[in-house]
Each structure stands twice: as C-alpha cells, then as structure tokens.
Write an enzyme that holds these catalytic residues in place. Structure first.
Site, mmCIF file in Angstrom:
data_model
loop_
_atom_site.group_PDB
_atom_site.id
_atom_site.type_symbol
_atom_site.label_atom_id
_atom_site.label_comp_id
_atom_site.label_asym_id
_atom_site.label_seq_id
_atom_site.Cartn_x
_atom_site.Cartn_y
_atom_site.Cartn_z
ATOM 1 N N GLY A 1 0.977 -1.106 0.266
ATOM 2 C CA GLY A 1 -0.275 -0.159 -0.059
ATOM 3 C C GLY A 1 0.892 1.171 0.294
ATOM 4 N N GLY B 1 -0.039 4.536 0.376
ATOM 5 C CA GLY B 1 -0.933 5.550 1.049
ATOM 6 C C GLY B 1 -0.312 6.233 1.647
ATOM 7 N N PHE B 2 -0.956 7.134 2.920
ATOM 8 C CA PHE B 2 0.049 7.926 3.692
ATOM 9 C C PHE B 2 0.722 6.792 4.667
ATOM 10 C CE2 PHE B 2 -3.092 11.032 2.722
ATOM 11 C CZ PHE B 2 -2.864 11.885 2.750
ATOM 12 N N GLU C 1 -17.134 18.685 3.361
ATOM 13 C CA GLU C 1 -16.846 19.292 1.951
ATOM 14 C C GLU C 1 -17.031 19.662 0.717
ATOM 15 O OE1 GLU C 1 -12.073 19.750 4.655
ATOM 16 O OE2 GLU C 1 -12.384 17.980 3.121
ATOM 17 N N ASP D 1 -6.009 3.302 7.876
ATOM 18 C CA ASP D 1 -7.000 3.136 8.169
ATOM 19 C C ASP D 1 -7.606 1.068 8.155
ATOM 20 O OD1 ASP D 1 -8.192 5.526 7.424
ATOM 21 O OD2 ASP D 1 -8.301 5.267 5.605
ATOM 22 N N ALA E 1 -5.766 10.878 8.414
ATOM 23 C CA ALA E 1 -4.485 11.005 7.387
ATOM 24 C C ALA E 1 -3.183 10.807 8.593
ATOM 25 C CB ALA E 1 -3.890 11.733 6.676
#
Length: 423
Positions: free
Chosen positions: A10, A12-13, A170, A297, A313
């Site tokens: 992964g 991601g962050f 948002e 996550d 995040a």
C-alpha cells in the site's frame, strides 16, 4: 548483518511513511507493492470530483518518489492474500517472500448492506470515483438543459450527499460554490434555484469530531450557501433516480454521493474484527505473527479511552513511521515501542474563504481557518510541481470565481423515466 526484506503493501500515507523511515537503512531491502502506480492525496479528492482540480495534480508517481531510495524497489500488482506462517505475500499469482510485512491497504466505502447503495451510490476513494462524480454532475446539467420533463429535470438537478462528516461537508460546500459561481454562468438555461444540494446525516448534527461551536458555524455557513440539511435522517434505499429515507420521505435524484462510512480493505489471510479492520498489539504487529504490522485505516487499536484510533491521514502517517521504527528495533533485538497517537487537530473546508480548524484549545473559524487549511494541505501534498499547480488552480478559482476544470471525460447516460419512476 544479513539483509532482511521488508514488504510494504500500500502506497498510501502509512505505506510511504514506512518506506521513508526504512529508506537508506543498512541491512534492509524494501519492496513497496501497490495496485496503482501513484500515491493519491485523498483529502483533495472532493475537489477533483467538483471540477476544482485535475486528477494528476493530487497524484504522484511512486517510481519518482523512490528514485533516490536505493534500497527500495516497486512492484505493481493486486495483492491476493498472505500466508503468515510461510511469510509469503501473493501478488497476482506470484509469491513475494518477506521477513517483515507492513500492511496499509486502507479502507473502502461502506454501504452498510443497504439496498441499492452499491449499485447506485457514488463512493469517493479513488481517482476513478472522483472522475465519475464529476462526469455525472456535468452530464446531469447538460441533459437538464434539453429535457422537457419537469420531474426528470428536477431529479437531474438534485445532488445528494450522504454523510455529514468532513468529506460530506466539504463535498456539499464545493457543490454549493459550483452552483453559485459556475452553473449559474455556464448554463443560462438553468436557474440556480433549480439546483438542489442535499446533505443527509443520521446524527442530530454535522461533524461529530468537532466542538459544538464549530459544528454550528459549519451548519450555518452551509445553509447560507443554500445546502439543504437533513439531520436525524438516514438513507434506507437507493433506486435509479430516487433516494428513500427512514422517515418515509423520498428525494428524486440521479446523483447520490455516498460518504456515510468506510470499512477496512481487508487482506485475505489476516484476521479481521469490527469494521473489517485488523486488531494489533500496541506495537502495531499481529499478536500471533510479530513479523506482520498493520497500519492506517486497516489497523484496529484502541486508544486510552477505549475507542479505536481515528481512520485519518495523521494516524496513518504516525503508524507507518512507528511500524518501520519497530522493525528496525526488532532487527537490533530491542522490544517494540507502543503506539501513542499525537492528535494534531482537525480541519474541514466549507467553501470560499471559509473553514473550521481545531488544534487542542485553539479553535479557528472563517478565513483564518481557511488559510491554515490551505497551508497544511499544500505542505503534505507530494511533489513541488503538484503543489504549484494546485496553488495556481486555487488562486485562479479565488480571483475569478470560477472552477478551472470542467471537462467531461465520459458522458453519463441516465435511465429513462420507465426505468426510474420519479415521485
């Protein structure tokens, strides 16, 4: 010292922060695995969905990120499962052996098993999702211009957002700005009053992670923007062209964006618990398999209050870095360090020059919070070129009251009235 292989699943962050911490370390070979060839800055996905940014501006090529990291290589492919006892990760039929595995596969949209949500709801977790939403919005406006059926036009121009968390708020705010500054000018045949933006939240208030004052500020601004708030309400079914609510009310709409919840993107071979997440020891490794770390996550670890750490995040970044640190400690024969979350606060943008931000006792609202939100997101966005392009788009939108990106990639064809009865 014998070289050990660390496979990070992964980009991601969490995954990238683990790679950063392991980069250049002696005795460590790192393999980064991801099904995409880019890192995605998910906090700005909603702006791609609402025509504010182009997709490549919030994505960065993984191989470019790894260019100067000599002990790291990249493998693109879909992970199919893991065999903990054999220490093998399977990627598209090929075994990838490891000494340590860091799993940061993230999360996916959770439909709660509600009828029609998987088929007709639009999630927002990838660039493809964002482009589908943008195409749906623009396609709906184009068809509304030429349809002679008032009920169909009403459904085409009603955009529903399910979920009153930061993403939903948002999105609703961005859609409100899109209606006010773009649709009103691009579509002279449509009245802005015809365009409805509906935000549905099951709780009695929006943004449950924020203080009551910030919630009230956000709610007041969205209402001033013309967003219809359905609080203490929830979706029970989606059909083509219709949203059915728990109260018995129905909303005609062809565009329903689902941000009401997420669930872990589980990897076969790993035990899961609540929300399809993986429970770990405080050091972020599996209790029965200390060579496997789960971060971001997907990780389920309860904090001091007995609640799992938030799927945001900052959590992912901190856990990715700690997993790498604990792997290095393990190589030196040292015990792992327990995870301690450092809460850096929460932010949500509401619209033009409007945001809320809470950092400990400091609570900002309005333009000052908006400036802080801009600075934080630019700082964490990877790539100088991406930062400059995003900043230039924001400046263009701010000074021209225009959204820069309104190209439809694929026209969406909506169901006919027979397929989608409107009531």
């Amino acid at each position: 010292m014998e070289t050990k292989r660390v496979v990070v699943l992964g980009a991601g962050f969490a995954g990238l922060h683990a790679v950063r911490a392991l980069s250049g370390k002696p005795g460590v070979e790192v393999v980064l695995v991801d099904r995409n060839n880019h890192h995605l800055f998910q906090p700005l996905l909603y702006q791609v969905a609402t025509a504010g940014l182009e997709a490549p501006q919030i994505a960065f090529p993984i191989r470019a990120f790894l260019r100067r990291r000599n002990n790291v290589r990249f493998l693109m492919g879909n992970a199919e499962g893991v065999e903990p006892r054999e220490r093998v990760l399977w990627v598209e039929g090929q075994p990838v052996p490891y000494d340590y595995l860091v799993v940061g596969t993230g999360s996916r949209t959770h439909d709660f098993g509600l009828p029609g949500v998987a088929e007709y709801g639009l999630g927002l977790k990838s660039l493809d999702d964002a482009m589908k939403i943008r195409d749906r919005i623009l396609s709906a406006c184009e068809e509304a211009v030429r349809t002679s059926d008032p009920e169909r036009r009403r459904a085409l121009l009603t955009f529903v957002v399910a979920g009153g968390g930061p993403t939903g708020v948002e999105l609703a705010g961005a859609l409100g700005e899109l209606r006010r500054h773009v649709i009103a000018r691009d579509y002279p045949d449509l009245s802005p009053k015809e365009v409805r933006i509906v935000l549905i939240e099951a709780a009695p208030h929006l943004l449950s992670a924020f203080s009551p004052g910030s919630r009230a500020y956000a709610q007041g601004f969205l209402q001033s923007l013309g967003v219809e708030l359905y609080l203490n309400e929830r979706v029970v079914e989606l059909t083509p062209g219709l949203v059915r609510l728990h109260s018995g009310r129905s909303i005609p709409s062809f565009t329903v964006i689902w941000s009401a919840g997420i669930t872990g993107q589980a990897l076969p071979g790993l035990p899961t618990t609540r929300g399809q997440r993986v429970a770990t020891a405080p050091g972020l490794h599996l209790p029965d398999h200390p060579s496997i770390y789960v971060v971001g996550d997907l990780n389920y670890l309860e904090g001091p209050g007995g609640r799992p750490y938030p799927q945001v995040a900052p959590t992912a970044m901190q856990q990715g870095a700690l997993a790498a640190k604990n792997i290095l400690r393990s190589l030196r024969g040292e015990p792992p360090v327990a995870f301690r979350y450092k809460d850096k606060g929460s932010m949500a943008t509401l619209g033009r020059s409007q945001a809320i931000a809470e950092m400990g006792p400091l609570k900002l609202r309005g333009s000052l919070a908006w400036g802080a939100w801009l600075a934080v997101h630019l700082y964490y966005l990877i790539g100088f070129r991406n930062r400059m392009m995003v900043l230039s788009n924001w400046a263009y939108s701010y000074f021209t009251y225009d959204f820069a990106v309104r190209i439809m990639h694929h026209r969406h064809v909506f169901p006919t009235p027979r397929e989608a009865p409107i009531c």
